[in-house]
Design an enzyme around this catalytic site. Structure first.
Site, PDB file in Angstrom:
ATOM      1  N   HIS A 172      77.635 110.088  44.970  1.00 18.71           N
ATOM      2  CA  HIS A 172      76.561 109.303  44.365  1.00 18.71           C
ATOM      3  C   HIS A 172      75.167 109.701  44.847  1.00 18.71           C
ATOM      4  O   HIS A 172      74.296 110.052  44.069  1.00 18.71           O
ATOM      5  CB  HIS A 172      76.754 107.813  44.696  1.00 18.71           C
ATOM      6  CG  HIS A 172      78.121 107.281  44.449  1.00 18.71           C
ATOM      7  ND1 HIS A 172      78.627 106.997  43.198  1.00 18.71           N
ATOM      8  CD2 HIS A 172      79.116 106.967  45.325  1.00 18.71           C
ATOM      9  CE1 HIS A 172      79.856 106.510  43.313  1.00 18.71           C
ATOM     10  NE2 HIS A 172      80.181 106.499  44.579  1.00 18.71           N
TER      11      HIS A 172
HETATM   12  O1  RIB Z   1      78.234 102.460  45.453  1.00 18.08           O
HETATM   13  C1  RIB Z   1      77.931 103.699  46.011  1.00 18.08           C
HETATM   14  C2  RIB Z   1      76.869 103.569  47.061  1.00 18.08           C
HETATM   15  O2  RIB Z   1      77.334 102.700  48.094  1.00 18.08           O
HETATM   16  C3  RIB Z   1      76.556 104.908  47.764  1.00 18.08           C
HETATM   17  O3  RIB Z   1      75.215 104.943  48.142  1.00 18.08           O
HETATM   18  C4  RIB Z   1      77.436 104.853  48.983  1.00 18.08           C
HETATM   19  O4  RIB Z   1      76.923 105.649  50.057  1.00 18.08           O
HETATM   20  C5  RIB Z   1      77.356 103.391  49.331  1.00 18.08           C
HETATM   21  O5  RIB Z   1      76.128 103.189  50.012  1.00 18.08           O
END
Ligand code: RIB
Ligand code: CA
Length: 317
Positions: free
Chosen positions: A248
């Protein structure tokens, strides 16, 4: 001229890849990393961040530790119950990297953000990829900060997808009041990168092998980190996407350099801060039903090939 940025992280595995991309890409100048409670307690986020920067030889990048709990929610630091915190098996408390040799800065993250944006004459993008507690606290102390930040790129939210709950994404869910405050603050330019986009830019085990074959500290670390993510995701994800996982936070950094990696739409986004079933949900008005002026660019798609190529080229350094 390299683009300056500050990363605000809850350093787990995908934050770590984002940090390496920001620290290594020649068109980016990583001014600092601030840390916040999220994937793991903030002191582990800080330690993980120091491990990453030491590992790639960028120990000079300052790390400022931030808030250890959300602005309002009483049930954090990150709940230890894996059933409540699905991220726990994707990150782990300590990243698989050598112990840090460098140390965090004495100044806290919120103070650092306030002072930096009060005094800077340069354009420094802000890229929060964890819960938005630090950012909300900083703008509460210094509301004029929103005028000094040229661009905010946030990893968070979901239109169709949720991961912390069926209706909410972890970063927003972990501190919904902070997220609501940031989206309503009037920043000059906000881009929200939700799960709907990040899950269209999956990274495979085969790509992990290519990263490891780069023979660089960053390539080897990214391969190990993403491999851990894939194993965590494969425990619950459908066969169609097995042996791959989203990374992500790294997608937010790629967007700063290659805008074509995301398909963005100007939409209005609200955050639900109440309701047992929907707390932490980003309500994305994708069909202009709410009658409110759009307040951010929302990525509803991503180009996996552009992202994969960006990873390989940047982590080869
Ligand atoms: O939902 C994904 C996010 O939540 C990403 O930033 C992961 O590192 C957690 O922080
Ligand atoms: Ca994160």
């Amino acid at each position: 001229m390299a683009r300056k940025l500050i990363l605000d992280c809850d350093t787990g595995t995908d934050d770590a890849v984002a940090i390496m991309l920001a620290a290594l890409h020649p068109e980016l100048d990583l001014v600092a990393v601030t840390t916040v409670n999220g994937n793991v307690e903030v002191q582990y986020c800080t330690d993980n961040t120091l491990r990453v920067l030491d590992h790639i030889g960028r120990s000079e990048v300052p790390v400022h530790e931030g808030l250890r709990r959300p602005l309002v929610r009483p049930d954090f630091p990150v709940p230890r119950n894996a059933a409540v915190n699905p991220n726990s098996n994707i990150h782990g408390r300590e990243l698989p990297l050598p112990p840090a040799t460098s140390r965090k800065q004495g100044q806290g993250a919120v103070e650092f953000l306030v002072e930096t944006y009060r005094s800077t004459t340069e354009e420094i993008a802000l890229v929060p990829v964890g819960p938005l507690s630090n950012i909300a606290a900083a703008i509460a102390i210094e509301p004029r900060m929103v005028d000094a930040v040229p661009e905010v790129v946030i990893m968070g939210g979901g239109n169709v997808k949720g991961n912390a709950t069926p209706s909410a994404e972890f970063n927003i869910w972990a501190d919904p009041e902070a997220a609501a405050a940031v989206l309503a603050a009037g920043f000059r330019r906000i881009t929200l990168v939700p799960l709907d986009a990040t899950h269209q830019a999956l990274v495979s085990r085969e790509q992990c092998r290519a990263l490891a074959a780069l023979g660089t500290p960053a390539g080897e670390a990214a391969a190990a980190l993403i491999d851990r993510r894939i194993t965590g995701y494969d425990a619950t994800q459908p066969m169609a996407v097995r042996e791959s996982a989203p990374v992500h936070d790294a997608l937010c950094v790629a967007y700063l350099v290659q805008r074509e990696v995301l398909d963005v739409h100007r939409l209005h986004v609200d955050v639900e801060t109440a309701g047992a079933l929907t707390v932490g949900r980003t309500v994305i008005d994708a069909y202009f039903r709410g009658g409110k002026e759009p307040n951010c660019d929302v990525a509803l798609g991503a180009d996996a090939a552009v992202f994969g190529d960006f990873l390989l080229r940047t982590l080869a350094r």
